[in-house]
Design an enzyme around this catalytic site. Structure first.
Site, PDB file in Angstrom:
ATOM      1  N   TYR A 109      29.910   6.001  57.176  1.00 54.83           N
ATOM      2  CA  TYR A 109      31.075   6.021  58.057  1.00 54.83           C
ATOM      3  C   TYR A 109      32.331   5.681  57.154  1.00 54.83           C
ATOM      4  O   TYR A 109      32.218   4.562  56.553  1.00 54.83           O
ATOM      5  CB  TYR A 109      31.008   5.216  59.410  1.00 54.83           C
ATOM      6  N   GLU A 197      39.361   9.664  60.240  1.00 53.28           N
ATOM      7  CA  GLU A 197      38.166   9.184  60.338  1.00 53.28           C
ATOM      8  C   GLU A 197      37.082  10.201  59.669  1.00 53.28           C
ATOM      9  O   GLU A 197      37.207  11.509  60.444  1.00 53.28           O
ATOM     10  CB  GLU A 197      37.782   8.809  61.916  1.00 53.28           C
TER      11      GLU A 197
END
Length: 386
Positions: A109, A197
């Site tokens: 992530y 993101e």
């Protein structure tokens, strides 16, 4: 302003990030025709909506042939996806994206956002990719690290290494990851982004670092500097009332409550919503008419509030500084002449020309409730809609 995944990946690729090759289309036939150019054994079909959780909602499918892609695309286009971010009403799929499949070894992530508290850029990284970062933070907070960076033209190698250290990469792959961080940082600064993101960021079995998914949000106040980015805006993904509000330069956000709010000033608007909640009800919107609103602007604001069928009452809270209370009052009266106001209306005026404003409202013939202060206004509107 949010953009779609396929748009975000195109921008990231422009700045040097590695993304899977993919094609975007508005129709099934167009998608299948474009997908013929992809060099892959499997196709990954993705619904393009401004919401996360698409995979769990059936918005991401892996197909083996072009025929399978065509069948799946027909099923997905026009379907309403319901995710934890769309709400129960869901979001209709009007765009499709197909890309080459990836041979995944590990998932990470990575995100980058403005940290307003420290006036720095914060990179959040985790070796737990492919899932909600909120869930990781709740269950395994030690698996997430935050690295705050001073805002400069470039990011140092040391900062990059701090960001990716949780990935535990070998030296060859580490250089790719550092290059990616630099690409994202440059893109972030150059485009006035608020957030980038990548979830998941993957390491393939061929030892390549690839952005498998991408979400980007831009500072709406800086879009005048980026007309190319503004052109990426998809009005189908936005609340119609918020689009209408933007035409009148109104700061409006639709909420789920029953009391419509019209306030001047963001701070006062937040306080107004808080006190409505304090007395047991929920605000139906955030609406800041600004400091120098005209009669036309105020009238438009009231019409937008009343277009929400959930609104059972309206609280107008104006502290006149630059915004004159008589202008606000005349705007309310003008709007009332055009639309039928059938819900209780509580008005609290204070500041510049509040006596003149009160006189305009008192002589208008409108059925409204006057309040002395904010506390009094909240009590009266809550009582009025019971």
């Amino acid at each position: 302003m949010n953009i779609h995944e396929h748009q975000a990946k195109k921008i990231l690729k422009k700045y040097g990030a590695v993304v899977p090759e993919g094609v975007f289309a508005l129709t099934v036939d167009e998608l299948v025709e474009k997908a013929k150019l992809l060099k892959t054994k499997q196709y990954v079909l993705k619904a393009q909506i401004h919401a996360g959780g698409r995979g769990k909602a059936g918005g991401v499918k892996i197909l083996n042939t072009l025929e399978e892609l065509k069948v799946a695309a027909k099923e997905l286009l026009g379907k309403k996806l319901i995710t934890h971010q769309t709400g129960p009403e869901g979001r209709e799929v009007k765009r499709l994206y197909a890309e080459e499949s990836s041979n995944i070894d590990k998932e990470f992530y990575l995100s980058c956002l403005v940290d307003r508290a420290s006036s720095k850029i914060a990179f959040i990284s985790s070796d737990q990719g492919g899932m909600d970062i909120e869930e990781v933070a709740r269950n395994n907070p030690e698996k997430i690290i935050t690295t705050k960076i001073e805002m400069n033209n470039e990011i140092s190698d040391k900062d990059c290494e701090d960001i990716i250290k949780i990935f535990n990469l070998n030296e060859n792959i580490k250089s790719q990851a550092i290059s990616l961080i630099k690409s994202i940082y440059t893109m972030f600064i150059s485009t006035d982004a608020n957030m980038v993101e990548i979830n998941p960021l993957i390491l393939t079995k061929e030892e390549r670092i690839v952005c498998l998914d991408a979400k980007v949000n831009f500072d709406s106040n800086a879009l005048f500097r980026h007309p190319d980015i503004y052109e990426l805006r998809d009005l189908n993904e936005e609340e119609p009332t918020e689009i209408e509000a933007s035409k009148h330069d109104l700061a409006y956000i639709k909420l789920d409550g029953s009391i419509g709010c019209m306030v001047n000033g963001a701070g006062l608007a937040m306080a107004t919503m808080d006190i409505i909640k304090l007395y047991g009800k929920e605000p139906a919107n955030f609406l800041d008419v600004g400091g120098g609103a005209s009669k036309e602007k105020v009238s438009a604001a009231l019409k937008i509030i009343l277009s929400d069928k959930n609104v059972k009452g309206i609280l107008i809270n104006i502290f006149g500084g630059i915004m004159r209370c008589d202008v606000l009052a005349q705007g309310v009266v003008d709007a009332a002449k055009e639309i039928n106001i059938e819900v209780p209306l509580v008005v609290r005026l204070a500041g510049t020309n509040f006596k003149e404003g009160k006189a305009i409202l008192d002589n208008s013939g409108l059925k409204l409730i006057s309040a002395e202060n904010l506390d009094d206004a909240a009590i009266k509107i809550v009582e009025a809609i019971k």
